[in-house]
Write a protein that holds these residues in place. Structure first.
Motif, PDB file in Angstrom:
ATOM      1  N   ARG A 227      17.634  19.712  53.529  1.00  0.00           N
ATOM      2  CA  ARG A 227      18.572  20.785  53.105  1.00  0.00           C
ATOM      3  C   ARG A 227      19.360  20.331  51.879  1.00  0.00           C
ATOM      4  O   ARG A 227      20.293  19.521  51.970  1.00  0.00           O
TER       5      ARG A 227
ATOM      6  N   PHE B 120       6.869  31.868  48.124  1.00  0.00           N
ATOM      7  CA  PHE B 120       8.342  31.859  48.174  1.00  0.00           C
ATOM      8  C   PHE B 120       8.764  32.843  49.260  1.00  0.00           C
ATOM      9  O   PHE B 120       8.212  33.950  49.339  1.00  0.00           O
TER      10      PHE B 120
ATOM     11  N   GLN C  28       8.118  30.039  55.990  1.00  0.00           N
ATOM     12  CA  GLN C  28       9.111  30.287  54.933  1.00  0.00           C
ATOM     13  C   GLN C  28       8.978  29.261  53.815  1.00  0.00           C
ATOM     14  O   GLN C  28       8.989  28.054  54.064  1.00  0.00           O
ATOM     15  N   HIS C  29       8.781  29.765  52.593  1.00  0.00           N
ATOM     16  CA  HIS C  29       8.712  28.917  51.400  1.00  0.00           C
ATOM     17  C   HIS C  29       7.484  28.010  51.342  1.00  0.00           C
ATOM     18  O   HIS C  29       7.494  26.990  50.669  1.00  0.00           O
TER      19      HIS C  29
ATOM     20  N   ARG D 277       6.739  21.481  50.674  1.00  0.00           N
ATOM     21  CA  ARG D 277       8.029  20.782  50.858  1.00  0.00           C
ATOM     22  C   ARG D 277       8.087  20.070  52.212  1.00  0.00           C
ATOM     23  O   ARG D 277       9.001  19.304  52.483  1.00  0.00           O
TER      24      ARG D 277
ATOM     25  N   ARG E 191      13.667  25.354  44.173  1.00  0.00           N
ATOM     26  CA  ARG E 191      14.892  25.812  44.839  1.00  0.00           C
ATOM     27  C   ARG E 191      16.047  24.836  44.571  1.00  0.00           C
ATOM     28  O   ARG E 191      16.311  23.952  45.364  1.00  0.00           O
TER      29      ARG E 191
ATOM     30  N   TYR F  21      19.591  23.328  44.439  1.00  0.00           N
ATOM     31  CA  TYR F  21      20.946  23.422  45.030  1.00  0.00           C
ATOM     32  C   TYR F  21      21.902  22.672  44.103  1.00  0.00           C
ATOM     33  O   TYR F  21      21.881  21.442  44.059  1.00  0.00           O
TER      34      TYR F  21
ATOM     35  N   ASN G 296      17.495  40.473  48.663  1.00  0.00           N
ATOM     36  CA  ASN G 296      16.923  40.016  49.934  1.00  0.00           C
ATOM     37  C   ASN G 296      17.759  40.472  51.130  1.00  0.00           C
ATOM     38  O   ASN G 296      17.284  40.454  52.260  1.00  0.00           O
TER      39      ASN G 296
ATOM     40  N   ASP H 154      21.885  36.936  47.867  1.00  0.00           N
ATOM     41  CA  ASP H 154      20.505  36.442  48.028  1.00  0.00           C
ATOM     42  C   ASP H 154      19.606  37.374  47.217  1.00  0.00           C
ATOM     43  O   ASP H 154      19.096  38.370  47.735  1.00  0.00           O
TER      44      ASP H 154
ATOM     45  N   VAL I 112      16.134  33.095  41.423  1.00  0.00           N
ATOM     46  CA  VAL I 112      16.763  33.448  42.695  1.00  0.00           C
ATOM     47  C   VAL I 112      18.191  32.906  42.677  1.00  0.00           C
ATOM     48  O   VAL I 112      18.423  31.788  42.200  1.00  0.00           O
TER      49      VAL I 112
ATOM     50  N   TRP J 123      21.320  32.291  45.349  1.00  0.00           N
ATOM     51  CA  TRP J 123      21.569  32.321  46.789  1.00  0.00           C
ATOM     52  C   TRP J 123      22.794  31.508  47.155  1.00  0.00           C
ATOM     53  O   TRP J 123      22.905  30.334  46.768  1.00  0.00           O
TER      54      TRP J 123
ATOM     55  N   LYS K  99      26.292  32.969  57.580  1.00  0.00           N
ATOM     56  CA  LYS K  99      24.928  32.419  57.577  1.00  0.00           C
ATOM     57  C   LYS K  99      25.007  30.890  57.584  1.00  0.00           C
ATOM     58  O   LYS K  99      24.205  30.212  58.230  1.00  0.00           O
TER      59      LYS K  99
ATOM     60  N   GLU L  72      17.421  29.355  41.318  1.00  0.00           N
ATOM     61  CA  GLU L  72      16.050  28.862  41.503  1.00  0.00           C
ATOM     62  C   GLU L  72      15.098  29.452  40.452  1.00  0.00           C
ATOM     63  O   GLU L  72      14.866  30.662  40.440  1.00  0.00           O
TER      64      GLU L  72
HETATM   65  O1  TA6 Z   1      16.240  31.091  48.456  1.00  0.00           O
HETATM   66  C1  TA6 Z   1      16.858  32.028  49.248  1.00  0.00           C
HETATM   67  C2  TA6 Z   1      16.200  32.135  50.615  1.00  0.00           C
HETATM   68  O2  TA6 Z   1      14.974  32.778  50.543  1.00  0.00           O
HETATM   69  C3  TA6 Z   1      17.189  32.882  51.496  1.00  0.00           C
HETATM   70  O3  TA6 Z   1      16.684  34.124  51.845  1.00  0.00           O
HETATM   71  C4  TA6 Z   1      17.354  31.989  52.712  1.00  0.00           C
HETATM   72  O4  TA6 Z   1      16.459  32.426  53.715  1.00  0.00           O
HETATM   73  C5  TA6 Z   1      16.954  30.636  52.221  1.00  0.00           C
HETATM   74  O5  TA6 Z   1      15.969  30.850  51.205  1.00  0.00           O
HETATM   75  C6  TA6 Z   1      16.474  29.841  53.398  1.00  0.00           C
HETATM   76  O6  TA6 Z   1      15.675  28.846  52.931  1.00  0.00           O
HETATM   77  P1  TA6 Z   1      15.314  27.611  53.878  1.00  0.00           P
HETATM   78  O7  TA6 Z   1      15.263  26.435  52.961  1.00  0.00           O
HETATM   79  O8  TA6 Z   1      16.452  27.507  54.893  1.00  0.00           O
HETATM   80  O9  TA6 Z   1      14.009  27.928  54.500  1.00  0.00           O
END
Ligand code: TA6
Length: 293
Positions: free
Chosen positions: A58, A68, A76-77, A81, A156, A158, A180, A201, A233, A235, A241, A260
């Motif tokens: 994280r 993505f 997710q993503h 990674r 992505r 941060y 989003n 987002d 992006v 976020w 959240k 991003e």
């Molecule tokens: O980059 C934004 C996003 O797509 C948000 O919608 C949120 O879900 C975040 O990514 C979550 O990413 P994570 O790294 O926790 O899978």
């Protein structure tokens, strides 16, 4: 040099001039630290980050590929990674070697990976610390499959910031974005700079090659430059959240912002043998920087 990081995971430390540095874990090819020449940590890394596969770390700069977000049939993503990369000793020698520190990492899908996304490719990523402490990520993805394939992609990033209510983004005004938080409904940005009072987002579309993130309190501006990545992006999870993420401190949302460099709205399609290149270049300049100048 290569050394052991958190939980004994291998990481590469790149040392630039005057104290600048970057760290990248072989797990996820995940940059977790970037310091310019004031020895100041410029990337956000959650105090609760879990350095334990298969969980993604994280913070830092997770690489989202071949998907993505959660639209599509992958996790997710995407999954690079959550995989172990290796040092690539085969790339062409750098064109310019003036005191840059860099490392080349490579990922190729395993038999397991091919079961979830059935295409072969070689993904090479070069992480470079420039003489001024700038950070550059250059991805090269080559289709080594006999068929064309399409993907979406994001760096992505941060960013570490002083306080989310003291930050604004310049360079995205008047652009369309997909929200989003409203099932990717399309809107047009009305403000002349983006500021933050709640969860944001958004996927901004056809964005400029240069985006500025101004941090008033720190009196500094991040400048993000990108090639081959039309979207951006933005976020911040905000309070609710943030509390729902177990690898994220409750009030850490105040000190991070994801901007991003991405290719999302229009998926990238590679024919057999074709190679795609995407570059992100991060630098920090003293404040009052206006992205248009
Ligand atoms: O980059 C934004 C996003 O797509 C948000 O919608 C949120 O879900 C975040 O990514 C979550 O990413 P994570 O790294 O926790 O899978």
């Amino acid at each position: 040099e290569i050394c052991k990081g958190v939980n004994d995971l291998d990481k590469v430390v790149l040392r630039g001039l005057r104290g600048s540095s970057a760290e990248v874990y072989l797990y996820g090819c995940h940059v977790t630290s970037w310091k310019n020449n004031h020895d100041e940590e410029l990337l956000f890394l959650s105090s609760k980050a879990i350095f334990k596969p298969p969980k993604a770390i994280r913070g830092g700069i997770p690489i989202c590929f071949p998907q993505f977000g959660s639209h599509g049939n992958l996790e997710q993503h995407g999954f690079v990674r959550n995989r172990f990369w290796s040092i690539d000793s085969s790339p062409p020698p750098p064109t310019v070697s003036c005191n840059k520190a860099f490392v080349d990492l490579i990922f190729k899908p395993s038999e397991e990976d091919l079961k979830i996304w059935p295409y072969s490719y070689e993904f090479r990523l070069r992480i470079t610390i420039g003489p001024g402490g700038d950070l550059m990520l250059t991805s090269r993805i080559k289709n080594t499959d006999g068929r064309p394939f399409s993907f979406t992609f994001a760096y992505r990033t941060y960013f570490s910031i002083s306080d989310i209510s003291e930050v604004r983004i310049e360079g995205l005004e008047t652009l369309d974005y997909l929200d989003n938080l409203k099932s990717r409904e399309r809107f047009t940005e009305q403000c002349d700079a983006i500021t933050f009072e709640s969860e944001v987002d958004r996927i901004y579309l056809e964005t400029p090659t240069k985006i500025a993130i101004l941090d008033h309190e720190k009196k500094q501006t991040f400048v993000l430059r990108k090639d081959g990545l039309p979207d951006a992006v933005v976020w911040n999870p905000w309070e609710k959240k943030a509390k729902s993420m177990m690898d994220f401190g409750d009030d850490e949302y105040k000190h991070m912002l994801c901007v991003e460099a991405a290719a999302i709205e229009k998926a990238i399609t590679l024919k057999p043998g074709e190679e795609w290149k995407a570059r992100m270049y991060l630098s920090v300049v003293p404040s009052c920087y206006r992205s248009g100048q």
